[in-house]
Motif scaffolding. Structure first.
Motif, PDB file in Angstrom:
ATOM      1  N   PRO A  73       3.358 109.251  56.863  1.00  0.00           N
ATOM      2  CA  PRO A  73       3.990 108.482  55.777  1.00  0.00           C
ATOM      3  C   PRO A  73       4.200 107.031  56.197  1.00  0.00           C
ATOM      4  O   PRO A  73       4.289 106.720  57.387  1.00  0.00           O
ATOM      5  N   ALA A  74       4.282 106.168  55.224  1.00  0.00           N
ATOM      6  CA  ALA A  74       4.549 104.756  55.495  1.00  0.00           C
ATOM      7  C   ALA A  74       5.897 104.616  56.194  1.00  0.00           C
ATOM      8  O   ALA A  74       6.813 105.413  55.977  1.00  0.00           O
ATOM      9  N   ARG A  75       6.012 103.581  57.015  1.00  0.00           N
ATOM     10  CA  ARG A  75       7.286 103.303  57.687  1.00  0.00           C
ATOM     11  C   ARG A  75       8.338 102.827  56.699  1.00  0.00           C
ATOM     12  O   ARG A  75       9.510 103.156  56.804  1.00  0.00           O
ATOM     13  N   LEU A  76       7.874 101.997  55.755  1.00  0.00           N
ATOM     14  CA  LEU A  76       8.796 101.356  54.831  1.00  0.00           C
ATOM     15  C   LEU A  76       8.047 101.015  53.557  1.00  0.00           C
ATOM     16  O   LEU A  76       6.931 100.496  53.613  1.00  0.00           O
ATOM     17  N   ASN A  77       8.642 101.298  52.429  1.00  0.00           N
ATOM     18  CA  ASN A  77       8.083 100.868  51.150  1.00  0.00           C
ATOM     19  C   ASN A  77       8.654  99.478  50.881  1.00  0.00           C
ATOM     20  O   ASN A  77       9.625  99.318  50.157  1.00  0.00           O
ATOM     21  N   TRP A  78       8.046  98.492  51.528  1.00  0.00           N
ATOM     22  CA  TRP A  78       8.595  97.132  51.505  1.00  0.00           C
ATOM     23  C   TRP A  78       8.691  96.560  50.100  1.00  0.00           C
ATOM     24  O   TRP A  78       9.634  95.830  49.805  1.00  0.00           O
ATOM     25  N   SER A  79       7.722  96.892  49.240  1.00  0.00           N
ATOM     26  CA  SER A  79       7.745  96.328  47.890  1.00  0.00           C
ATOM     27  C   SER A  79       8.951  96.806  47.088  1.00  0.00           C
ATOM     28  O   SER A  79       9.462  96.088  46.240  1.00  0.00           O
ATOM     29  N   GLN A  80       9.420  98.002  47.393  1.00  0.00           N
ATOM     30  CA  GLN A  80      10.608  98.542  46.722  1.00  0.00           C
ATOM     31  C   GLN A  80      11.875  97.802  47.185  1.00  0.00           C
ATOM     32  O   GLN A  80      12.785  97.571  46.397  1.00  0.00           O
ATOM     33  N   HIS A  81      11.905  97.423  48.443  1.00  0.00           N
ATOM     34  CA  HIS A  81      13.095  96.787  49.002  1.00  0.00           C
ATOM     35  C   HIS A  81      13.073  95.265  48.904  1.00  0.00           C
ATOM     36  O   HIS A  81      14.105  94.628  49.083  1.00  0.00           O
ATOM     37  N   ALA A  82      11.896  94.704  48.649  1.00  0.00           N
ATOM     38  CA  ALA A  82      11.762  93.250  48.481  1.00  0.00           C
ATOM     39  C   ALA A  82      10.904  92.991  47.242  1.00  0.00           C
ATOM     40  O   ALA A  82       9.834  92.401  47.322  1.00  0.00           O
TER      41      ALA A  82
ATOM     42  N   GLU B  96      11.054  90.989  44.679  1.00  0.00           N
ATOM     43  CA  GLU B  96      10.738  89.611  44.291  1.00  0.00           C
ATOM     44  C   GLU B  96       9.627  89.046  45.167  1.00  0.00           C
ATOM     45  O   GLU B  96       8.775  88.292  44.693  1.00  0.00           O
ATOM     46  N   VAL B  97       9.617  89.410  46.442  1.00  0.00           N
ATOM     47  CA  VAL B  97       8.542  88.978  47.342  1.00  0.00           C
ATOM     48  C   VAL B  97       7.234  89.629  46.897  1.00  0.00           C
ATOM     49  O   VAL B  97       6.197  88.969  46.821  1.00  0.00           O
ATOM     50  N   TYR B  98       7.292  90.917  46.591  1.00  0.00           N
ATOM     51  CA  TYR B  98       6.096  91.628  46.128  1.00  0.00           C
ATOM     52  C   TYR B  98       5.535  90.975  44.864  1.00  0.00           C
ATOM     53  O   TYR B  98       4.335  90.711  44.773  1.00  0.00           O
ATOM     54  N   LYS B  99       6.389  90.698  43.895  1.00  0.00           N
ATOM     55  CA  LYS B  99       5.940  90.070  42.641  1.00  0.00           C
ATOM     56  C   LYS B  99       5.334  88.696  42.912  1.00  0.00           C
ATOM     57  O   LYS B  99       4.326  88.322  42.306  1.00  0.00           O
ATOM     58  N   ALA B 100       5.938  87.936  43.811  1.00  0.00           N
ATOM     59  CA  ALA B 100       5.402  86.616  44.165  1.00  0.00           C
ATOM     60  C   ALA B 100       4.040  86.753  44.846  1.00  0.00           C
ATOM     61  O   ALA B 100       3.127  85.957  44.581  1.00  0.00           O
ATOM     62  N   MET B 101       3.885  87.759  45.694  1.00  0.00           N
ATOM     63  CA  MET B 101       2.596  88.001  46.362  1.00  0.00           C
ATOM     64  C   MET B 101       1.524  88.364  45.337  1.00  0.00           C
ATOM     65  O   MET B 101       0.383  87.897  45.434  1.00  0.00           O
ATOM     66  N   VAL B 102       1.869  89.180  44.361  1.00  0.00           N
ATOM     67  CA  VAL B 102       0.908  89.557  43.318  1.00  0.00           C
ATOM     68  C   VAL B 102       0.476  88.314  42.545  1.00  0.00           C
ATOM     69  O   VAL B 102      -0.716  88.107  42.296  1.00  0.00           O
ATOM     70  N   ARG B 103       1.435  87.473  42.178  1.00  0.00           N
ATOM     71  CA  ARG B 103       1.104  86.227  41.459  1.00  0.00           C
ATOM     72  C   ARG B 103       0.234  85.317  42.314  1.00  0.00           C
ATOM     73  O   ARG B 103      -0.730  84.717  41.823  1.00  0.00           O
ATOM     74  N   LEU B 104       0.552  85.209  43.584  1.00  0.00           N
ATOM     75  CA  LEU B 104      -0.230  84.396  44.512  1.00  0.00           C
ATOM     76  C   LEU B 104      -1.649  84.950  44.645  1.00  0.00           C
ATOM     77  O   LEU B 104      -2.628  84.194  44.634  1.00  0.00           O
TER      78      LEU B 104
ATOM     79  N   ALA C 137      -1.928  87.830  54.565  1.00  0.00           N
ATOM     80  CA  ALA C 137      -0.514  88.155  54.339  1.00  0.00           C
ATOM     81  C   ALA C 137      -0.357  89.613  53.908  1.00  0.00           C
ATOM     82  O   ALA C 137       0.500  90.329  54.433  1.00  0.00           O
ATOM     83  N   TRP C 138      -1.186  90.056  52.963  1.00  0.00           N
ATOM     84  CA  TRP C 138      -1.125  91.458  52.535  1.00  0.00           C
ATOM     85  C   TRP C 138      -1.356  92.390  53.728  1.00  0.00           C
ATOM     86  O   TRP C 138      -0.675  93.405  53.871  1.00  0.00           O
ATOM     87  N   ASN C 139      -2.326  92.053  54.572  1.00  0.00           N
ATOM     88  CA  ASN C 139      -2.612  92.881  55.753  1.00  0.00           C
ATOM     89  C   ASN C 139      -1.388  92.993  56.654  1.00  0.00           C
ATOM     90  O   ASN C 139      -1.120  94.062  57.208  1.00  0.00           O
ATOM     91  N   ARG C 140      -0.646  91.905  56.800  1.00  0.00           N
ATOM     92  CA  ARG C 140       0.539  91.949  57.665  1.00  0.00           C
ATOM     93  C   ARG C 140       1.588  92.910  57.118  1.00  0.00           C
ATOM     94  O   ARG C 140       2.225  93.639  57.874  1.00  0.00           O
TER      95      ARG C 140
END
Length: 164
Positions: free
Chosen positions: A13-22, A24-32, A143-146
């Motif tokens: 399993p994933a270590r962290l579902n970062w998009s769920q916890h951040a 606004e960052v996820y949405k900004a990354m999608v827009r970028l 950035a996505w890879n990181r």
């Protein structure tokens, strides 16, 4: 022996579902990501994303962008050859080769800069606006890879176009 008889390693399993916890960052990354792709040939963009993801060992992004490239009409052969593109140059156009070389230089940065020769080859193949978009797309997939590698996002569940 059929595949039903093969015991695969368990899915981690994933270590962290970062998009769920951040979110606004996820949405900004999608827009970028959407902004960075504007004006780029979709197949070329996917080839670059696959190659960068290979270099960064991001299994999640490899799964996603390989599936998206196939859905966009890219050939299996060209995708398979990406890991050895320098020895398989005849599979790619001059423009694609320049993009792949630039993608590697921007991704690895082992010498702390992108070599002038690499940049100049890309500048000969791309108009300035398209080159700016390519550089943006390379930066965004890095950035996505990181996020993917750090959080160990699980590959194998992506459906082509799912995040379009």
């Amino acid at each position: 022996m059929t595949s039903e008889n093969i015991a695969y390693a368990p899915e981690t399993p994933a270590r962290l579902n970062w998009s769920q916890h951040a979110p606004e960052v996820y949405k900004a990354m999608v827009r970028l990501d959407v902004a960075a792709r504007k004006g780029l040939d979709p197949k070329l963009a996917e080839l670059v994303k696959i190659r960068v993801s290979q270099l960064n060992h991001c299994a999640f992004c490899l799964d996603m962008h390989t599936k998206d490239a196939l859905a966009a009409g890219e050939s299996v052969e060209r995708i398979v050859q990406l890991s050895a593109w320098e020895e398989s140059r005849h599979f790619y156009t001059g423009k694609e080769l320049a993009a792949l070389e630039l993608a590697e230089a921007v991704t690895v940065l082992t010498d702390g800069f992108v070599p002038d020769e690499v940049y100049e080859r890309a500048a000969k193949e791309f108009e300035e606006a398209e080159l700016a978009q390519l550089i943006a797309a390379i930066t965004v997939i890095n950035a996505w890879n990181r996020f993917g590698v750090t959080c160990r996002m699980t590959p194998g569940h992506y459906t082509p176009g799912q995040h379009a």
